[in-house]
Write a protein that holds these residues in place. Structure first.
Motif, PDB file in Angstrom:
ATOM      1  N   LYS A 248     -51.365   1.112 -17.754  1.00  0.00           N
ATOM      2  CA  LYS A 248     -51.433   0.561 -16.401  1.00  0.00           C
ATOM      3  C   LYS A 248     -52.853   0.150 -16.029  1.00  0.00           C
ATOM      4  O   LYS A 248     -53.062  -0.865 -15.368  1.00  0.00           O
ATOM      5  N   PHE A 249     -53.846   0.951 -16.433  1.00  0.00           N
ATOM      6  CA  PHE A 249     -55.226   0.713 -16.011  1.00  0.00           C
ATOM      7  C   PHE A 249     -56.007  -0.202 -16.951  1.00  0.00           C
ATOM      8  O   PHE A 249     -56.943  -0.874 -16.514  1.00  0.00           O
ATOM      9  N   LYS A 250     -55.650  -0.239 -18.225  1.00  0.00           N
ATOM     10  CA  LYS A 250     -56.478  -0.952 -19.197  1.00  0.00           C
ATOM     11  C   LYS A 250     -55.795  -2.138 -19.866  1.00  0.00           C
ATOM     12  O   LYS A 250     -56.450  -2.888 -20.598  1.00  0.00           O
ATOM     13  N   GLU A 251     -54.497  -2.329 -19.630  1.00  0.00           N
ATOM     14  CA  GLU A 251     -53.778  -3.378 -20.350  1.00  0.00           C
ATOM     15  C   GLU A 251     -52.951  -4.300 -19.461  1.00  0.00           C
ATOM     16  O   GLU A 251     -52.746  -5.463 -19.816  1.00  0.00           O
ATOM     17  N   ASP A 252     -52.490  -3.815 -18.326  1.00  0.00           N
ATOM     18  CA  ASP A 252     -51.552  -4.576 -17.492  1.00  0.00           C
ATOM     19  C   ASP A 252     -52.290  -5.547 -16.570  1.00  0.00           C
ATOM     20  O   ASP A 252     -52.436  -5.305 -15.371  1.00  0.00           O
ATOM     21  N   PHE A 253     -52.728  -6.674 -17.135  1.00  0.00           N
ATOM     22  CA  PHE A 253     -53.496  -7.636 -16.362  1.00  0.00           C
ATOM     23  C   PHE A 253     -52.763  -8.971 -16.281  1.00  0.00           C
ATOM     24  O   PHE A 253     -52.063  -9.374 -17.216  1.00  0.00           O
ATOM     25  N   SER A 254     -52.959  -9.667 -15.180  1.00  0.00           N
ATOM     26  CA  SER A 254     -52.348 -10.980 -14.987  1.00  0.00           C
ATOM     27  C   SER A 254     -52.989 -12.002 -15.925  1.00  0.00           C
ATOM     28  O   SER A 254     -54.080 -11.783 -16.473  1.00  0.00           O
ATOM     29  N   ALA A 255     -52.342 -13.141 -16.077  1.00  0.00           N
ATOM     30  CA  ALA A 255     -52.897 -14.212 -16.910  1.00  0.00           C
ATOM     31  C   ALA A 255     -54.229 -14.702 -16.345  1.00  0.00           C
ATOM     32  O   ALA A 255     -55.152 -15.006 -17.099  1.00  0.00           O
ATOM     33  N   ALA A 256     -54.339 -14.772 -15.023  1.00  0.00           N
ATOM     34  CA  ALA A 256     -55.587 -15.221 -14.405  1.00  0.00           C
ATOM     35  C   ALA A 256     -56.741 -14.304 -14.794  1.00  0.00           C
ATOM     36  O   ALA A 256     -57.844 -14.761 -15.098  1.00  0.00           O
ATOM     37  N   HIS A 257     -56.479 -13.004 -14.809  1.00  0.00           N
ATOM     38  CA  HIS A 257     -57.509 -12.039 -15.202  1.00  0.00           C
ATOM     39  C   HIS A 257     -57.830 -12.176 -16.689  1.00  0.00           C
ATOM     40  O   HIS A 257     -59.006 -12.204 -17.079  1.00  0.00           O
ATOM     41  N   ARG A 258     -56.813 -12.279 -17.518  1.00  0.00           N
ATOM     42  CA  ARG A 258     -57.028 -12.356 -18.963  1.00  0.00           C
ATOM     43  C   ARG A 258     -57.735 -13.648 -19.373  1.00  0.00           C
ATOM     44  O   ARG A 258     -58.506 -13.665 -20.326  1.00  0.00           O
ATOM     45  N   ASN A 259     -57.495 -14.728 -18.642  1.00  0.00           N
ATOM     46  CA  ASN A 259     -58.113 -16.004 -18.981  1.00  0.00           C
ATOM     47  C   ASN A 259     -59.599 -16.064 -18.646  1.00  0.00           C
ATOM     48  O   ASN A 259     -60.285 -16.999 -19.056  1.00  0.00           O
ATOM     49  N   LYS A 260     -60.122 -15.069 -17.925  1.00  0.00           N
ATOM     50  CA  LYS A 260     -61.561 -15.032 -17.638  1.00  0.00           C
ATOM     51  C   LYS A 260     -62.363 -14.825 -18.924  1.00  0.00           C
ATOM     52  O   LYS A 260     -63.419 -15.416 -19.110  1.00  0.00           O
ATOM     53  N   VAL A 261     -61.877 -13.945 -19.790  1.00  0.00           N
ATOM     54  CA  VAL A 261     -62.487 -13.747 -21.117  1.00  0.00           C
ATOM     55  C   VAL A 261     -61.317 -13.745 -22.104  1.00  0.00           C
ATOM     56  O   VAL A 261     -60.906 -12.685 -22.584  1.00  0.00           O
ATOM     57  N   PRO A 262     -60.788 -14.922 -22.408  1.00  0.00           N
ATOM     58  CA  PRO A 262     -59.497 -15.011 -23.120  1.00  0.00           C
ATOM     59  C   PRO A 262     -59.459 -14.356 -24.493  1.00  0.00           C
ATOM     60  O   PRO A 262     -58.463 -13.718 -24.836  1.00  0.00           O
TER      61      PRO A 262
ATOM     62  N   ILE B 273     -61.611 -21.334 -31.654  1.00  0.00           N
ATOM     63  CA  ILE B 273     -60.176 -21.503 -31.403  1.00  0.00           C
ATOM     64  C   ILE B 273     -59.830 -20.900 -30.048  1.00  0.00           C
ATOM     65  O   ILE B 273     -60.173 -19.758 -29.749  1.00  0.00           O
ATOM     66  N   HIS B 274     -59.138 -21.666 -29.236  1.00  0.00           N
ATOM     67  CA  HIS B 274     -58.876 -21.294 -27.856  1.00  0.00           C
ATOM     68  C   HIS B 274     -57.624 -20.425 -27.731  1.00  0.00           C
ATOM     69  O   HIS B 274     -56.617 -20.670 -28.387  1.00  0.00           O
ATOM     70  N   ILE B 275     -57.712 -19.424 -26.881  1.00  0.00           N
ATOM     71  CA  ILE B 275     -56.559 -18.599 -26.521  1.00  0.00           C
ATOM     72  C   ILE B 275     -56.239 -18.865 -25.062  1.00  0.00           C
ATOM     73  O   ILE B 275     -57.124 -18.857 -24.204  1.00  0.00           O
ATOM     74  N   PHE B 276     -54.971 -19.118 -24.794  1.00  0.00           N
ATOM     75  CA  PHE B 276     -54.534 -19.373 -23.420  1.00  0.00           C
ATOM     76  C   PHE B 276     -53.521 -18.301 -23.028  1.00  0.00           C
ATOM     77  O   PHE B 276     -52.573 -18.031 -23.767  1.00  0.00           O
ATOM     78  N   HIS B 277     -53.733 -17.693 -21.871  1.00  0.00           N
ATOM     79  CA  HIS B 277     -52.859 -16.618 -21.411  1.00  0.00           C
ATOM     80  C   HIS B 277     -51.928 -17.119 -20.314  1.00  0.00           C
ATOM     81  O   HIS B 277     -52.345 -17.860 -19.421  1.00  0.00           O
ATOM     82  N   ILE B 278     -50.672 -16.723 -20.395  1.00  0.00           N
ATOM     83  CA  ILE B 278     -49.688 -17.047 -19.370  1.00  0.00           C
ATOM     84  C   ILE B 278     -49.048 -15.750 -18.876  1.00  0.00           C
ATOM     85  O   ILE B 278     -49.146 -14.705 -19.517  1.00  0.00           O
TER      86      ILE B 278
END
Length: 301
Positions: free
Chosen positions: A135-149, A193-198
Motif C-alpha cells: 500500500k505504501f511503496k507500490e500502489d501508485f497512480s500512473a501520473a505518479h509513476r510517470n514522473k520517474v517512469p 527506451i521509454h516506459i509509459f505508465h497507464i
C-alpha cells in the motif's frame, strides 16, 4: 494478436486465465496464453494441467526452477505473436483489463506498464507487513509513476513488443527473485527506451505471511548485494534503490560494522515489531538497512 505470458510458481491460475479468455472473446482479440510452471508443488501442477483443454492455452512444466528472469525471457522467445503481455500469476484482473491495453498494442517503441494495487482491506492479520509495504511503496497512480517512469517499472503487469523485449531481456544472472525489475528499468534508461505508465492495475492477491515476507526481504537484500558488487560504478543503481543511498552514507562514515552489530542485537525485537497488525515502514526500512550492513560486514571481513 496478443501473447499473454504467465510464469507460475505454486499458484492456481485457472480463474485468471478463464477471465482473460472471456475478455479476449468479448473484444474479438486473438490471444494465446503461455502458462509456464517453474517448479511448483505437484498439487498446483495437477490443478493447472486442466487448462491444457483450452485451445488458446500453451501449458508447459519446466524440469527445474529457473527463476523469474529466465522464465520470462524463455516465454518471450517461445511466444507466437509480436505483442507480449506479462502478468504475475498471483493477480486478479479488472473486467476491462485487456480493453485498456488495446490502444497501446500497436506501439513498438515503448513498454507500457499497468501498475499494481493491493486489496483495500487487510486480508488477514498474519499478512499485515506485505500488505502495508504494498500500500505504501507500490500502489501508485500512473501520473505518479510517470514522473520517474523507469524507476517505477514492475514486471508484474506490462505490455511490450517481442522484438524490443528480445533485444533487452531480463538479467538471468539474477537467479533468485529480487531487483531484476530494478535492473531492467535501469537498462532501459541507459538505452533510451521509454516506459509509459497507464492506470490499469492488477490486484496483488498472493500475499506472503509476515515471517515469509521478512525472509523474502532478506533474500532480496542478499541478491542486491551481489548486484551491487557487479554494478557498483553505476550511479543509477544508487539513485533508484533507496537502501543503497543510505548504505553509502554509512560506508562513508565508516559505520557499516556498528550498524551490522546493532542489527544482530536487535533483530528479533525488530522482527517482532514488523509482525504486528500495523507495522511501521520506518522500522521496516531500518531492518533492511541493518541486514544489508550485516551481510556487507561479513563480506568485508
Amino acid at each position: 494478436m496478443l501473447s499473454v505470458c504467465i510464469p507460475v510458481y505454486n499458484v492456481d491460475v485457472t480463474c485468471l486465465t478463464e477471465k482473460l479468455i472471456k475478455q479476449a472473446d468479448e473484444l474479438s482479440i486473438n490471444i494465446e496464453i503461455l502458462i509456464y510452471d517453474d517448479g511448483s508443488k505437484n498439487d498446483y501442477k495437477i490443478i493447472n494441467r486442466s487448462l491444457k483443454s483450452f485451445d488458446q492455452i500453451r501449458y508447459k512444466e519446466l524440469k527445474k526452477n529457473i527463476g523469474s528472469a529466465a522464465i520470462r525471457n524463455r516465454m518471450a522467445v517461445d511466444a507466437l505473436y509480436n505483442s507480449l503481455l506479462f502478468i504475475d500469476s498471483d493477480s486478479e484482473i479488472p473486467v476491462d483489463y485487456l480493453e485498456k491495453y488495446l490502444p497501446h498494442i500497436t506501439n513498438s517503441k515503448m513498454i507500457v506498464c499497468g501498475g499494481r494495487v493491493h486489496p483495500k482491506q487487510l486480508p488477514s492479520l498474519d499478512k499485515s507487513l506485505r500488505w502495508k509495504v504494498g500500500k505504501f511503496k507500490e500502489d501508485f497512480s500512473a501520473a505518479h509513476r510517470n514522473k520517474v517512469p523507469n524507476k517505477s517499472f514492475m514486471s508484474n503487469n506490462f505490455l511490450v513488443k517481442r522484438e524490443l523485449f528480445n533485444k533487452i531481456q531480463f538479467d538471468e544472472t539474477i537467479e533468485r527473485s529480487g531487483h531484476e525489475d530494478t535492473m531492467f528499468g535501469i537498462k532501459l534508461e541507459l538505452l533510451g527506451i521509454h516506459i509509459f505508465h497507464i492506470d490499469n492495475p492488477i490486484v496483488h492477491i498472493g500475499l506472503e505471511s509476515n515471517m515469509e515476507f521478512i525472509t523474502k526481504t532478506e533474500q532480496r537484500l542478499e541478491t542486491l548485494k551481489i548486484i551491487e558488487s557487479k554494478n557498483g560504478d553505476n550511479h543509477l543503481l544508487y539513485d533508484r534503490i533507496t537502501i543503497l543511498r543510505y548504505y553509502r552514507i554509512l560506508k562513508k562514515l565508516k559505520l557499516i560494522g556498528l550498524s551490522g552489530v546493532l542489527f544482530l542485537r536487535s533483530k528479533d525485537f525488530l522482527s517482532g515489531l514488523l509482525q504486528n497488525t500495523n507495522p511501521s515502514m520506518l522500522i521496516y526500512d531500518l531492518y533492511k538497512l541493518g541486514y544489508y550492513s550485516h551481510i556487507s560486514k561479513k563480506i568485508i571481513q
